[in-house]
Design an enzyme around this catalytic site. Sequence first.
Site, short mmCIF file in Angstrom:
data_model
loop_
_atom_site.label_atom_id
_atom_site.label_comp_id
_atom_site.label_asym_id
_atom_site.label_seq_id
_atom_site.Cartn_x
_atom_site.Cartn_y
_atom_site.Cartn_z
N ASN A 167 44.95 33.43 -7.09
CA ASN A 167 46.00 34.28 -7.69
C ASN A 167 45.55 35.66 -8.16
OD1 ASN A 167 44.60 32.89 -9.73
ND2 ASN A 167 46.33 32.98 -11.13
N LYS A 190 32.18 31.69 -3.71
CA LYS A 190 33.17 31.19 -2.74
C LYS A 190 34.58 31.50 -3.27
CE LYS A 190 35.74 27.79 -1.90
NZ LYS A 190 36.85 28.47 -1.19
N PRO A 191 35.23 32.50 -2.66
CA PRO A 191 36.60 32.80 -3.08
C PRO A 191 37.58 31.78 -2.47
CG PRO A 191 35.94 34.28 -1.30
CD PRO A 191 34.75 33.38 -1.59
N LEU A 259 23.68 17.19 -14.16
CA LEU A 259 23.29 17.83 -15.42
C LEU A 259 23.22 19.35 -15.28
CD1 LEU A 259 20.63 15.37 -16.83
CD2 LEU A 259 23.02 15.63 -17.47
N GLU A 265 37.57 27.15 -16.09
CA GLU A 265 38.79 27.86 -16.51
C GLU A 265 39.91 27.29 -15.66
OE1 GLU A 265 38.82 29.90 -18.93
OE2 GLU A 265 36.73 30.53 -19.16
N GLY A 267 44.06 25.14 -15.36
CA GLY A 267 45.49 25.44 -15.34
C GLY A 267 46.08 25.73 -16.72
N CYS A 299 47.88 31.93 -14.56
CA CYS A 299 47.50 30.80 -15.42
C CYS A 299 47.93 31.04 -16.86
CB CYS A 299 45.99 30.60 -15.35
SG CYS A 299 45.09 32.11 -15.71
N GLU A 397 52.50 22.35 -14.44
CA GLU A 397 52.30 23.76 -14.09
C GLU A 397 52.96 24.04 -12.74
OE1 GLU A 397 48.34 25.00 -12.83
OE2 GLU A 397 48.53 26.81 -14.02
N GLY A 470 40.56 23.44 -19.80
CA GLY A 470 39.14 23.62 -19.53
C GLY A 470 38.32 24.01 -20.73
N GLU A 474 35.39 33.32 -20.95
CA GLU A 474 35.01 34.48 -20.16
C GLU A 474 35.41 35.70 -20.96
OE1 GLU A 474 36.62 33.36 -16.15
OE2 GLU A 474 34.49 33.10 -15.79
P1 NAP Z 1 42.36 25.21 -6.70
O1 NAP Z 1 43.12 24.56 -5.62
O2 NAP Z 1 41.80 24.36 -7.79
O3 NAP Z 1 41.17 26.05 -6.00
C1 NAP Z 1 40.28 26.83 -6.74
C2 NAP Z 1 39.02 27.05 -5.94
O4 NAP Z 1 38.33 25.79 -5.80
C3 NAP Z 1 39.27 27.53 -4.52
O5 NAP Z 1 38.26 28.43 -4.14
C4 NAP Z 1 39.18 26.24 -3.71
O6 NAP Z 1 38.88 26.46 -2.36
C5 NAP Z 1 38.03 25.58 -4.43
N1 NAP Z 1 37.88 24.14 -4.20
C6 NAP Z 1 38.75 23.28 -3.61
N2 NAP Z 1 38.20 22.04 -3.56
C7 NAP Z 1 36.97 22.13 -4.12
C8 NAP Z 1 35.91 21.20 -4.36
N3 NAP Z 1 35.99 19.91 -4.02
N4 NAP Z 1 34.79 21.64 -4.96
C9 NAP Z 1 34.67 22.94 -5.32
N5 NAP Z 1 35.63 23.88 -5.10
C10 NAP Z 1 36.77 23.46 -4.52
O7 NAP Z 1 43.24 26.33 -7.43
P2 NAP Z 1 44.22 27.38 -6.77
O8 NAP Z 1 45.43 26.69 -6.27
O9 NAP Z 1 43.46 28.28 -5.86
O10 NAP Z 1 44.58 28.29 -8.06
C11 NAP Z 1 45.60 27.97 -8.95
C12 NAP Z 1 45.06 27.28 -10.18
O11 NAP Z 1 44.06 28.07 -10.82
C13 NAP Z 1 46.15 27.10 -11.23
O12 NAP Z 1 46.05 25.81 -11.78
C14 NAP Z 1 45.83 28.17 -12.26
O13 NAP Z 1 46.32 27.89 -13.55
C15 NAP Z 1 44.34 28.17 -12.21
N6 NAP Z 1 43.80 29.42 -12.77
C16 NAP Z 1 43.17 29.38 -13.98
C17 NAP Z 1 42.69 30.55 -14.55
C18 NAP Z 1 42.01 30.56 -15.90
O14 NAP Z 1 41.42 31.57 -16.27
N7 NAP Z 1 42.05 29.48 -16.66
C19 NAP Z 1 42.83 31.77 -13.87
C20 NAP Z 1 43.47 31.76 -12.63
C21 NAP Z 1 43.95 30.58 -12.08
P3 NAP Z 1 40.09 26.55 -1.29
O15 NAP Z 1 40.90 27.74 -1.67
O16 NAP Z 1 39.37 26.69 -0.02
O17 NAP Z 1 40.86 25.27 -1.42
#
Ligand code: NAP
Length: 494
Positions: A167, A190-191, A259, A265, A267, A299, A397, A470, A474
Amino acid sequence: MTIQESQAPSDLPATAARGQLFINGEWRPSADGATTAVINPGTGEQVETVAAATTQDIDAAVAAAKAAFEDGRWSRLSGRERSRVLNKASALMRERSEELALAESTDVGKPITFARVVDVATAADQYEYVAALAQQLDGSVRETPLKAHAYTKKEALGVVAAITPFNFPLILSSTKIAAALAAGNSVVHKPASDTPLSALLMAEILTEAGVPAGVINVVTGSGGALGDHLVAHPDVNKVAFTGSTEIGRHVAALAGQHLRPVTAELGGNAANIVFADADLEKAIGTVISAFVFNSGQFCMGGPRLLVERPIYDTILGILKDAVAGVPVGDPTNPETVMGPLASRKQLEKVAGYVEAARAAGGQIITGGEELNINGGFFYAPTVIAGLDNSSPAVREEIFGPVLTVQPFDTEEEAIEMANSTPYGLASGVQTSSISRAHRVSSRLEAGIVWVNSWALLDPAVPFGGVKDSGWGREYGPEALESYTRTKSVIIATD
Ligand code: NAP
């Protein structure tokens, strides 16, 4: 709502990154040559191709990062030397603002105006802010009864795996990379698969600024295929993860088994509480921007509106007209306030929640439909009333431009409703009473509380979650803490 017309399409910046990974200071294809398409969510069309890394590429990136860390080409520079490079990176980002903004807008569907003034500017600010902190990574002398001189030192951790969601790609990549580099670490980044473009541009910019080969590595590809391998890699020393609670829980568990320190960070599903004594005009602006900004894929957005009963009907009436007037459409049009969702998957998720809420008796005050604009993934900004706290649209969410509105009668009830979901990232209080602002803020279970505002963020002010949102912080000096460890040195004096 007002539909914004298309602008003439602009070309994405030419970059060495096309179809390639950035490992050890070089652009190279993935080990098996595989690539994936990048889709423009504003049109549904492919705009770019990026490499799809394999676990072999992860191994190569981690090995490059480890070698760079160990020979000290970055980790043993003085804080001041690192600071100069990070400041230069910040300046280059500002110089290349248009390129970065266009990549971000095309990749995520962000309105170009916001991509410039929010995403690129915030990311550049972060490099600048941590550049100053890099010069202040001080330990301290400890007074002890020992016949010894005792002091502490802050040390970098080693190889940081930085994993980010779709996002806010540029801001979130920069948050992690800037803090990790300021402390002297090396990074494998890894983005998200859907939005990888700005991370690749960032690798170019950091290299031009003087970050040595191997210190920053960017591997694009599927998190499902690569994530576990990266998180559990024996040479990774810290995992910095931003993403969903579901994947975050999995990543934290895996890092825990090894460990390995992890910041998570995750949802959010914030409540915005509007008391009857609030400045209504200001509050309405805040309420709308808190759920339409970034098409609600924020988020820290405010998708749950809690309104004190005496002003409930008035607020619903104002929202019906005001939300319908939000300019939605082509993100490259400077007048656009809300673009598409970032992917078809996201669009379908949002539509599913709204249909379920409608079927459960929710009243759609405005919106509630997909929009047919340029073949993109558009959904109308939507306001739903008449749902209770057990409704999935309230509890979960949605991550889209959907606002649920619920009335409350007492301050206590508002606090209870605000705290009733598993999330705890952000919250808001709109009131003209200063004592109520303090009283309610202190009771809200959230990492950050905005009073008479929403989403005011600054690199100096820490953010992060509690509960299922979480842990770790940051921004601010707190961010650098999590990329360092403390060593104690005790020198006998007799
Ligand atoms: P996501 O599906 O959890 O993916 C986040 C990242 O993790 C992506 O790069 C994803 O790769 C990767 N990933 C997927 N499976 C993984 C695994 N098994 N091990 C390690 N990494 C893995 O989240 P999203 O849909 O991209 O983003 C939306 C979420 O992010 C929402 O819940 C939002 O609230 C949260 N968010 C939180 C914050 C904060 O500061 N707290 C800021 C922004 C967003 P792929 O893209 O290749 O699947």
